[in-house]
Design an enzyme around this catalytic site. Structure first.
Site, PDB file in Angstrom:
ATOM      1  N   GLU A  54       0.811  -1.220   0.000  1.00 40.03           N
ATOM      2  CA  GLU A  54       0.000   0.000   0.000  1.00 40.03           C
ATOM      3  C   GLU A  54       0.843   1.267   0.000  1.00 40.03           C
ATOM      4  O   GLU A  54       0.342   2.352   0.310  1.00 40.03           O
ATOM      5  CB  GLU A  54      -0.932  -0.029   1.205  1.00 40.03           C
ATOM      6  CG  GLU A  54      -1.900  -1.202   1.196  1.00 40.03           C
ATOM      7  CD  GLU A  54      -2.773  -1.242   2.432  1.00 40.03           C
ATOM      8  OE1 GLU A  54      -3.630  -0.359   2.563  1.00 40.03           O
ATOM      9  OE2 GLU A  54      -2.593  -2.153   3.259  1.00 40.03           O
ATOM     10  N   ASP A  84     -15.797  -1.849   7.808  1.00 36.64           N
ATOM     11  CA  ASP A  84     -16.347  -2.273   6.521  1.00 36.64           C
ATOM     12  C   ASP A  84     -17.332  -3.415   6.722  1.00 36.64           C
ATOM     13  O   ASP A  84     -17.065  -4.350   7.485  1.00 36.64           O
ATOM     14  CB  ASP A  84     -15.219  -2.715   5.586  1.00 36.64           C
ATOM     15  CG  ASP A  84     -14.259  -1.589   5.257  1.00 36.64           C
ATOM     16  OD1 ASP A  84     -14.677  -0.410   5.310  1.00 36.64           O
ATOM     17  OD2 ASP A  84     -13.090  -1.877   4.948  1.00 36.64           O
ATOM     18  N   SER A 135      -6.990  -2.909   2.677  1.00 33.82           N
ATOM     19  CA  SER A 135      -7.322  -2.346   1.372  1.00 33.82           C
ATOM     20  C   SER A 135      -7.699  -3.405   0.337  1.00 33.82           C
ATOM     21  O   SER A 135      -7.458  -3.239  -0.850  1.00 33.82           O
ATOM     22  CB  SER A 135      -6.157  -1.496   0.829  1.00 33.82           C
ATOM     23  OG  SER A 135      -6.039  -0.310   1.563  1.00 33.82           O
ATOM     24  N   GLY A 156      -7.342   5.314   4.765  1.00 33.96           N
ATOM     25  CA  GLY A 156      -6.705   6.228   3.829  1.00 33.96           C
ATOM     26  C   GLY A 156      -7.152   7.668   3.991  1.00 33.96           C
ATOM     27  O   GLY A 156      -8.270   7.953   4.426  1.00 33.96           O
ATOM     28  N   TYR A 167      -8.856   2.761  -5.204  1.00 32.01           N
ATOM     29  CA  TYR A 167      -7.917   3.857  -5.391  1.00 32.01           C
ATOM     30  C   TYR A 167      -7.761   4.316  -6.840  1.00 32.01           C
ATOM     31  O   TYR A 167      -6.851   5.080  -7.144  1.00 32.01           O
ATOM     32  CB  TYR A 167      -6.547   3.458  -4.812  1.00 32.01           C
ATOM     33  CG  TYR A 167      -6.627   3.177  -3.339  1.00 32.01           C
ATOM     34  CD1 TYR A 167      -6.979   4.177  -2.445  1.00 32.01           C
ATOM     35  CD2 TYR A 167      -6.392   1.900  -2.839  1.00 32.01           C
ATOM     36  CE1 TYR A 167      -7.074   3.921  -1.087  1.00 32.01           C
ATOM     37  CE2 TYR A 167      -6.488   1.631  -1.481  1.00 32.01           C
ATOM     38  CZ  TYR A 167      -6.825   2.649  -0.610  1.00 32.01           C
ATOM     39  OH  TYR A 167      -6.927   2.402   0.732  1.00 32.01           O
ATOM     40  N   ARG A 184     -12.136   2.859  10.445  1.00 33.56           N
ATOM     41  CA  ARG A 184     -13.195   2.666   9.446  1.00 33.56           C
ATOM     42  C   ARG A 184     -13.615   1.204   9.475  1.00 33.56           C
ATOM     43  O   ARG A 184     -12.770   0.305   9.349  1.00 33.56           O
ATOM     44  CB  ARG A 184     -12.717   3.034   8.042  1.00 33.56           C
ATOM     45  CG  ARG A 184     -13.854   3.154   7.022  1.00 33.56           C
ATOM     46  CD  ARG A 184     -13.353   3.177   5.592  1.00 33.56           C
ATOM     47  NE  ARG A 184     -12.865   1.861   5.180  1.00 33.56           N
ATOM     48  CZ  ARG A 184     -11.621   1.627   4.775  1.00 33.56           C
ATOM     49  NH1 ARG A 184     -10.733   2.586   4.730  1.00 33.56           N
ATOM     50  NH2 ARG A 184     -11.268   0.397   4.428  1.00 33.56           N
ATOM     51  N   ASN A 235     -10.396  -1.049  10.048  1.00 33.86           N
ATOM     52  CA  ASN A 235      -9.139  -0.472   9.568  1.00 33.86           C
ATOM     53  C   ASN A 235      -8.734   0.632  10.536  1.00 33.86           C
ATOM     54  O   ASN A 235      -9.439   1.635  10.669  1.00 33.86           O
ATOM     55  CB  ASN A 235      -9.347   0.080   8.156  1.00 33.86           C
ATOM     56  CG  ASN A 235      -8.068   0.531   7.493  1.00 33.86           C
ATOM     57  OD1 ASN A 235      -7.156   1.040   8.153  1.00 33.86           O
ATOM     58  ND2 ASN A 235      -7.990   0.363   6.188  1.00 33.86           N
ATOM     59  N   GLU A 245     -14.166  -6.083   8.696  1.00 39.24           N
ATOM     60  CA  GLU A 245     -12.896  -5.732   9.334  1.00 39.24           C
ATOM     61  C   GLU A 245     -12.956  -4.299   9.834  1.00 39.24           C
ATOM     62  O   GLU A 245     -13.825  -3.514   9.436  1.00 39.24           O
ATOM     63  CB  GLU A 245     -11.725  -5.894   8.362  1.00 39.24           C
ATOM     64  CG  GLU A 245     -11.758  -4.975   7.169  1.00 39.24           C
ATOM     65  CD  GLU A 245     -10.548  -5.160   6.259  1.00 39.24           C
ATOM     66  OE1 GLU A 245      -9.587  -5.808   6.675  1.00 39.24           O
ATOM     67  OE2 GLU A 245     -10.586  -4.628   5.145  1.00 39.24           O
TER      68      GLU A 245
END
Length: 328
Positions: free
Chosen positions: A25, A262, A151, A284, A221, A260, A280, A278
């Site tokens: 990443e 998900d 990601s 980002g 991305y 964050r 995070n 998950e």
């Protein structure tokens, strides 16, 4: 920390923005870090940009910042390694600490922490990649993903008619060629949802609608590959449940600053179809990233968001000086 920066209410700080590194990443981290650095400079802070290499401890010590903004993604910036280094150096840093980072980056440890507290997560098990060439670990369709990556790096959806073969062929491109161990989970049909938490507040729910395929690394991305519906067009009780689960997971894991969460939601099953995938701990901060987007939807611009994360990292020290507002 004597002078104050203009708009954010923080004292003027010397911030080392740690970015880059050598994980898969890295490009995203560089974009996140540069965005953060520019936002901090716009608020009058002194910024030292550090592209992490093996001499990172010496470079941070030489810079002698007030605080490190950790804009790294993936290993070793998100798994507790860098956090432990900064703890030993006695330098405050943004986002979650060592123990939380170790747990949250590991999908198996995350389940072991959250599921006993009633957080709904998919079942599944850890499998050796070599065993996949002998037979399926779960009934198809199922998902294979690395245990310690974020990601959507290395995610494969194995269906009845996929090109991976049955059993999966060792010569076919997939995460089994990059990782020795993988997490196998049942595939959950439906919709991709995500919730950002800042401090003690769950912001809103975004639905992610990839233009093709599923919400993988490229979809996240690459501009134009995914539609972000913010706020998500879902029933109010599902949105409230997403936010409640995200905030509970944030607290149970001991996350700091921002996180964050998900989700997958099978909309044919109502509340029973909602599963946390998950959490995070260092989401980002690029122009396409979800946390800045949700912050904007809640009336917080990018620089305000960056300073809020920074203030959380320094909260104890700043409260002693009466220099920080309450959590957003």
């Amino acid at each position: 920390m004597k002078e104050f920066s203009g708009m954010g209410g923080l004292p003027r700080l010397h911030v080392a923005v740690l970015m880059g590194g050598w994980s898969s990443e890295r490009p995203v981290s560089l974009m996140s870090g540069e965005g953060v650095a520019k936002a901090l400079e716009s608020r009058g802070h002194v910024v030292t940009r550090i592209d992490m290499d093996r001499q990172v401890a010496a470079r941070i010590a030489e810079a002698a910042p007030d605080v490190v903004f950790n804009a790294l993604h993936g290993v070793p910036g998100e798994d507790g390694t860098v956090q432990g280094m900064l703890d030993l150096m006695g330098i405050p840093y943004t986002h979650s600490g060592l123990a939380t980072s170790v747990i949250a980056i590991d999908k198996e440890l995350t389940k072991q922490t959250l599921v006993p507290h009633g957080i709904p997560m998919p079942g599944g098990r850890i499998v050796e990649s070599a065993a996949l060439f002998q037979g399926d670990p779960l009934v198809r369709p199922y998902v294979l993903k690395p245990v310690n990556e974020g990601s959507s790096v290395g995610v494969a959806i194995v269906t009845e008619n996929c090109n991976y073969g049955s059993p999966i062929r060792s010569d076919v491109e997939g995460p089994w060629r990059e990782f020795d161990r993988l997490l196998a989970e049942p595939y959950i049909r439906g919709r991709e949802l995500t919730v950002a938490v800042i401090g003690e507040r769950a912001l809103t729910v975004t639905e992610l609608v990839p233009k093709s395929g599923f919400y993988d690394y490229d979809s996240k991305y690459t501009d134009g590959m995914t539609e972000h519906v913010c706020p998500a067009e879902i029933p109010d009780h599902i949105a409230a449940l997403c936010k409640d689960i995200a905030l509970r997971a944030h607290r149970l894991l001991g996350c700091k600053g921002t996180s964050r969460s998900d989700f997958r939601w099978d909309d044919e099953r109502g509340e029973e179809g909602l599963f946390l995938l998950e959490v995070n701990t260092q989401p980002g901060m690029t122009p396409l990233s979800l946390v800045p987007e949700q912050a904007r939807a809640c009336g917080m611009d990018y620089a305000d968001l960056v300073e809020a994360i920074l203030a959380d990292a320094l909260r104890g020290r700043l409260e002693e000086r009466g220099m920080v507002k309450g959590a957003p």
